[in-house]
Motif scaffolding. Structure first.
Motif, short mmCIF file in Angstrom:
data_model
loop_
_atom_site.label_atom_id
_atom_site.label_comp_id
_atom_site.label_asym_id
_atom_site.label_seq_id
_atom_site.Cartn_x
_atom_site.Cartn_y
_atom_site.Cartn_z
N PRO A 1 0.73 -1.38 -0.09
CA PRO A 1 -0.03 0.10 0.01
C PRO A 1 0.82 1.00 0.01
O PRO A 1 0.44 2.31 -0.25
CB PRO A 1 -0.69 -0.32 1.53
N TRP A 2 2.15 1.10 0.29
CA TRP A 2 3.02 2.27 0.61
C TRP A 2 3.45 3.10 -0.82
O TRP A 2 4.60 2.71 -1.21
CB TRP A 2 4.17 2.07 1.32
N GLN A 3 2.67 3.79 -1.53
CA GLN A 3 2.81 4.04 -2.87
C GLN A 3 3.51 5.39 -3.30
O GLN A 3 3.73 6.12 -4.34
CB GLN A 3 1.38 4.44 -3.50
N ARG B 1 -7.54 8.57 -4.74
CA ARG B 1 -6.73 7.11 -4.44
C ARG B 1 -5.24 7.55 -4.52
O ARG B 1 -4.51 6.94 -3.89
CB ARG B 1 -7.26 6.10 -5.58
N LYS B 2 -4.94 8.25 -5.68
CA LYS B 2 -3.33 8.58 -5.66
C LYS B 2 -2.91 9.21 -4.51
O LYS B 2 -1.79 9.09 -3.99
CB LYS B 2 -3.33 9.45 -7.13
N LEU C 1 -5.00 12.83 4.88
CA LEU C 1 -5.08 12.54 6.46
C LEU C 1 -5.20 11.17 6.70
O LEU C 1 -4.34 10.46 7.48
CB LEU C 1 -6.22 13.29 7.21
N VAL C 2 -6.04 10.35 5.93
CA VAL C 2 -6.32 8.86 6.44
C VAL C 2 -4.99 8.11 5.62
O VAL C 2 -4.57 7.27 6.51
CB VAL C 2 -7.53 8.58 5.52
N PHE D 1 -7.26 0.51 5.99
CA PHE D 1 -8.43 0.55 6.64
C PHE D 1 -9.55 -0.17 5.75
O PHE D 1 -10.48 -0.62 5.88
CB PHE D 1 -8.97 2.00 6.96
N ALA D 2 -9.00 0.03 4.49
CA ALA D 2 -9.78 -0.88 3.36
C ALA D 2 -8.58 -1.05 2.15
O ALA D 2 -7.87 -0.54 2.05
CB ALA D 2 -11.02 0.02 2.76
#
Length: 241
Positions: free
Chosen positions: A123-125, A169-170, A219-220, A231-232
């Motif tokens: 997830p670490w884009q 998303r980006k 923030l999320v 979280f998702a």
């Protein structure tokens, strides 16, 4: 490639598994080890006719450096003045298309961390360049790095050409990478809280370019990176621009 090869350039086409960081590592490994300086432009990066000459002249004997990237909103990030020492605070001013590094230094540090960055199988884009220069600081200290703010190259903003959903998303994927770097390199509680506060005010600080929900995405994402979880499940990997 044929057009440029006909001009006498030595071009090599390589492929790799997913991830921009992995692709750049594979590409560098395919090059002879006798090169001097490496650049990592995006496919939208614009070099001016004298950009490479300026980089070569102003880099001097430095091991690595950073130029200024300009998009239609102005400078992408504020590049510190020449002579400023690289440190854990200003290392965030370096973005991939702006970085310059000697090939020998790149190889000595083992290239980019392939678990970070656009397209990585995590997830670490984002963050591979920040991680690289934080490792640079550990190996070489504050010496040997040159800020080159006068050298200016072109580029596109992160949101250019994206729908609102794609943009968020980006931004969230990039923000995850930011938070991940804070966690990996132990920036501490105070810095992490400031990072979350900056994420919460992201849209206010970039009025005209981003909207309120974009700040929520930042923030999320930063919180996810700091916590080391999502979280998702991400439904789409951001496309680098």
């Amino acid at each position: 490639m044929g057009e440029f090869a006909s001009r006498g350039l030595d071009l090599r086409l390589v492929s790799s598994a997913r991830g921009a960081a992995r692709g750049r590592n594979v590409a560098e490994a395919a090059l002879p080890g006798t090169l001097d300086v490496l650049l990592f432009p995006n496919d939208t990066t614009v070099f001016h006719p004298d950009s490479l000459d300026q980089i070569n002249q102003q880099l001097g004997e430095a091991k690595a450096g950073c130029v200024t990237v300009v998009d239609r909103f102005g400078d992408r990030l504020r590049v510190p003045a020449r002579g400023t020492r690289l440190n854990r605070h200003n290392v965030w001013s370096i973005i991939l298309p702006a970085m310059v590094v000697r090939q020998s230094i790149f190889r000595d540090l083992g290239g980019f961390d392939e678990t970070l960055g656009t397209g990585a199988a995590t997830p670490w884009q984002s963050g591979e360049e920040t991680d690289f220069f934080l490792r640079y600081l550990l190996r070489y200290g504050t010496e040997g790095f040159a800020w080159l703010p006068e050298v200016r190259i072109g580029g596109l903003s992160d949101a250019e050409g994206l729908s609102r959903l794609e943009r968020r998303r980006k931004l969230r994927g990039y923000a995850r990478g930011y938070g991940r770097i804070l966690r990996m390199h132990r920036y501490g509680v105070a810095w992490s809280l400031r990072a979350l506060a900056a994420g919460a005010t992201f849209s206010l600080r970039h009025r005209g370019e981003y909207q309120a929900l974009d700040g929520v995405a930042v923030l999320v994402g930063r919180l996810e990176g700091l916590l080391g979880l999502t979280f998702a499940r991400p439904t789409e990997v951001a496309v680098e621009r």
